[in-house]
Design a protein around this motif. Sequence first.
Motif, PDB file in Angstrom:
ATOM      1  N   ARG A  93       0.876  -1.046   0.105  1.00 32.29           N
ATOM      2  CA  ARG A  93      -0.075   0.001  -0.121  1.00 32.29           C
ATOM      3  C   ARG A  93       0.818   1.287   0.122  1.00 32.29           C
ATOM      4  O   ARG A  93       1.961   1.099   0.467  1.00 32.29           O
ATOM      5  N   ARG A  99      -4.633  -1.541   4.342  1.00 31.59           N
ATOM      6  CA  ARG A  99      -4.191  -2.835   3.698  1.00 31.59           C
ATOM      7  C   ARG A  99      -5.486  -3.173   2.982  1.00 31.59           C
ATOM      8  O   ARG A  99      -5.276  -4.076   2.193  1.00 31.59           O
ATOM      9  N   ASN A 132      -0.084  -8.094   1.750  1.00 31.98           N
ATOM     10  CA  ASN A 132      -1.506  -7.791   2.331  1.00 31.98           C
ATOM     11  C   ASN A 132      -2.427  -7.699   1.455  1.00 31.98           C
ATOM     12  O   ASN A 132      -2.481  -7.622   0.180  1.00 31.98           O
ATOM     13  N   GLY A 231       2.604   0.317  10.771  1.00 34.95           N
ATOM     14  CA  GLY A 231       2.930   0.245   9.155  1.00 34.95           C
ATOM     15  C   GLY A 231       2.830   1.720   8.592  1.00 34.95           C
ATOM     16  O   GLY A 231       3.481   1.882   7.802  1.00 34.95           O
TER      17      GLY A 231
HETATM   18  C1  LMR Z   1       3.304  -3.389   8.247  1.00 36.74           C
HETATM   19  O1  LMR Z   1       2.713  -3.525   8.929  1.00 36.74           O
HETATM   20  O2  LMR Z   1       4.281  -2.536   7.929  1.00 36.74           O
HETATM   21  C2  LMR Z   1       3.122  -3.761   6.755  1.00 36.74           C
HETATM   22  O3  LMR Z   1       1.641  -4.390   6.625  1.00 36.74           O
HETATM   23  C3  LMR Z   1       2.822  -2.754   5.507  1.00 36.74           C
HETATM   24  C4  LMR Z   1       1.770  -1.895   5.640  1.00 36.74           C
HETATM   25  O4  LMR Z   1       1.053  -1.579   4.574  1.00 36.74           O
HETATM   26  O5  LMR Z   1       1.574  -1.316   6.746  1.00 36.74           O
END
Ligand code: LMR
Length: 328
Positions: A93, A99, A132, A231
């Motif tokens: 993303r 996600r 994801n 994330g």
């Molecule tokens: C994260 O948690 O770092 C990954 O799932 C990437 C995201 O899109 O957050």
Amino acid sequence: MSKTPMRVAVTGAAGQIGYALLFRIASGEMLGKDQPVILQLLDLPQAQNACKGVMMELEDCAFPLLAGMIATDDPAVAFKDADVCLLVGARPRGPGMERADLLTANGAIFTVQGKAIAENAKEDVKVLVVGNPCNTNAYIAAAAAKKVGRTNPANYHGMLRLDHNRALSQLAAKTGRDVASLKQLVVWGNHSPTMYADYRFCTSNGDSVKELVNDAVWNNDVFLPTVGKRGAAIITARGLSSAASAANAAIDHVRDWVLGSSEWVTMGVPSDGSYGIPEGIVFGFPCECKDGGFKIIQGLDIDAYSQEKINLTLKELTDEAAAVQHML
Ligand code: LMR
Ligand code: NAD
């Protein structure tokens, strides 16, 4: 005499998580320092040159445990006789996206790959979905595998270990205790901001972490949002989604599953109905790993606050499952 090599398929091998993952697998950090591995890399046709470059670098490390490697754009070839499959290949993303927004873009990948794994990998293959939205992608892959019937759908996992590790670090900082001293943490639910990191059972050298923290406002207003939105915070800071920490979590998940763990670990596994979670929904549960298998820890008390949090993250997952029924 050296062990028979294990075959590890990694999808999205030319991507940023792939680059942080492959060298650690080849050096024995995932399956053990005495376990030879054969790497089977899958990526799109346009990424095959990049895969070649990664293989040249792997060669240049002269890893004693690396017993072979191939790169391909054909899932049937990549998953052939695989013992472990790490499904990383998917679109990440960008800023401002959740996600779940990736569901349509990425979901279709996992029907194809779930089927190809079930038709080609070892019958006891262990599958970890990182791409994801990983819980629902694992749900899709497990459903595709179920149709083929050769492999065990319970072995199609989604990765909650990054949330678990993030929560451990926040708790260590808050309590002033070592990360290594923290035991019995659970992260329930979806790999999304609704996940519920629950330290009610967590101890540090015998002391209750809940009592050490003793701050319900911090729990609700700081801890849970920090872990849940980590994330996105990394995407804002780096301009790219997390990669090294994601690869590290994948290694932790598979290492504990294959080699066993004396501690509770959080795994996103297809529910067997435990804690009232509908069967098949891929949900973060506390697990123990032994003899190459895993079991959901039973009998934990769920208080009203926790039940509310669990219901919220479950609702998101059942909505995602409903949205992908046409793909199954
Ligand atoms: C994260 O948690 O770092 C990954 O799932 C990437 C995201 O899109 O957050
Ligand atoms: P990236 O864009 O750097 O790499 C993705 C790779 O996948 C690319 O090489 C691309 O060509 C390949 N790919 C795309 N479709 C494919 C397919 N059908 N088959 C095989 N390969 C394919 O992305 P990244 O940063 O490595 O992230 C990969 C995924 O992991 C994203 O979906 C990201 O959101 C997810 N992720 C999950 C977690 C987690 O905790 N579960 C953490 C971080 C990132």
